[in-house]
Design an enzyme around this catalytic site. Structure first.
Site, short mmCIF file in Angstrom:
data_model
loop_
_atom_site.label_atom_id
_atom_site.label_comp_id
_atom_site.label_asym_id
_atom_site.label_seq_id
_atom_site.Cartn_x
_atom_site.Cartn_y
_atom_site.Cartn_z
N PRO A 91 0.90 -1.30 0.05
CA PRO A 91 -0.08 -0.12 -0.01
C PRO A 91 0.74 1.20 0.07
O PRO A 91 2.01 1.13 0.55
CB PRO A 91 -0.82 -0.04 1.38
CG PRO A 91 -0.12 -1.21 2.35
CD PRO A 91 0.71 -1.84 1.32
N LEU A 92 0.48 2.27 -0.55
CA LEU A 92 0.98 3.67 -0.87
C LEU A 92 1.10 4.18 0.80
O LEU A 92 0.27 4.19 1.43
CB LEU A 92 0.34 4.54 -1.69
CG LEU A 92 0.91 5.98 -1.61
CD1 LEU A 92 2.40 5.84 -2.12
CD2 LEU A 92 -0.10 7.08 -2.45
N HIS A 93 2.55 4.51 1.16
CA HIS A 93 2.69 4.79 2.64
C HIS A 93 3.40 5.82 2.24
O HIS A 93 4.61 5.95 1.73
CB HIS A 93 2.97 3.69 3.47
CG HIS A 93 4.09 3.07 3.19
ND1 HIS A 93 4.22 2.27 2.23
CD2 HIS A 93 5.50 3.25 3.74
CE1 HIS A 93 5.44 1.83 2.16
NE2 HIS A 93 6.41 2.29 3.05
N MET A 94 3.58 7.00 3.40
CA MET A 94 4.75 7.97 3.44
C MET A 94 5.55 7.73 4.87
O MET A 94 4.62 7.60 5.87
CB MET A 94 4.10 9.37 3.35
CG MET A 94 4.87 10.44 3.51
SD MET A 94 4.11 12.00 3.25
CE MET A 94 3.35 12.37 4.83
#
Length: 129
Positions: A37-40
């Site tokens: 999943p896209l994560h920062m």
């Protein structure tokens, strides 16, 4: 994501004890994400964490393998996509390259050397004045 990170940075700066009050923070993304999943990431610029345990992990934050949020946002606004560091071979080389201090460039032979050098580096800019 940046708005949530900003709120959390504010929370940390106000929290007691105040160990996080003067620390500078960094937000961004790994050029080759390790999770689907896209994560920062939100991290303190001193990289002082018991979770930082390996050369690959250190280099994933202390080299251009780590794409700062402003760089990614700028790419998206200018091009409509993120085109920074697209060479997988070059990115893998960054993870495996010899470690150096992100502030002064001094060679660091292992993680104990990283943990000893970073807080004492004369060019370290991880704390607010």
């Amino acid at each position: 994501m940046q708005a949530v990170a900003d709120r959390y940075m504010d929370f940390l700066r106000r929290a007691e004890p105040s160990v996080y009050r003067r620390r500078r923070y960094l937000t961004g993304f790994h050029a080759l994400p390790s999770l689907a999943p896209l994560h920062m990431h939100l991290l303190t610029m001193d990289l002082d964490s018991p979770c930082l345990k390996s050369k690959k992990h250190y280099n994933s934050f202390a080299t251009f393998f780590f794409l700062t949020q402003p760089r990614v946002l700028s790419e998206l606004q200018q091009r409509g996509y993120v085109g920074i560091n697209q060479s997988v071979k070059e990115l893998r080389q960054m993870e495996g390259q010899p470690m150096t201090c992100m502030w002064c460039g001094a060679p660091l032979k292992n993680m104990p050397a990283v943990k000893a050098h970073l807080p004492s580096c004369q060019q370290n800019q991880s704390l607010e004045p």
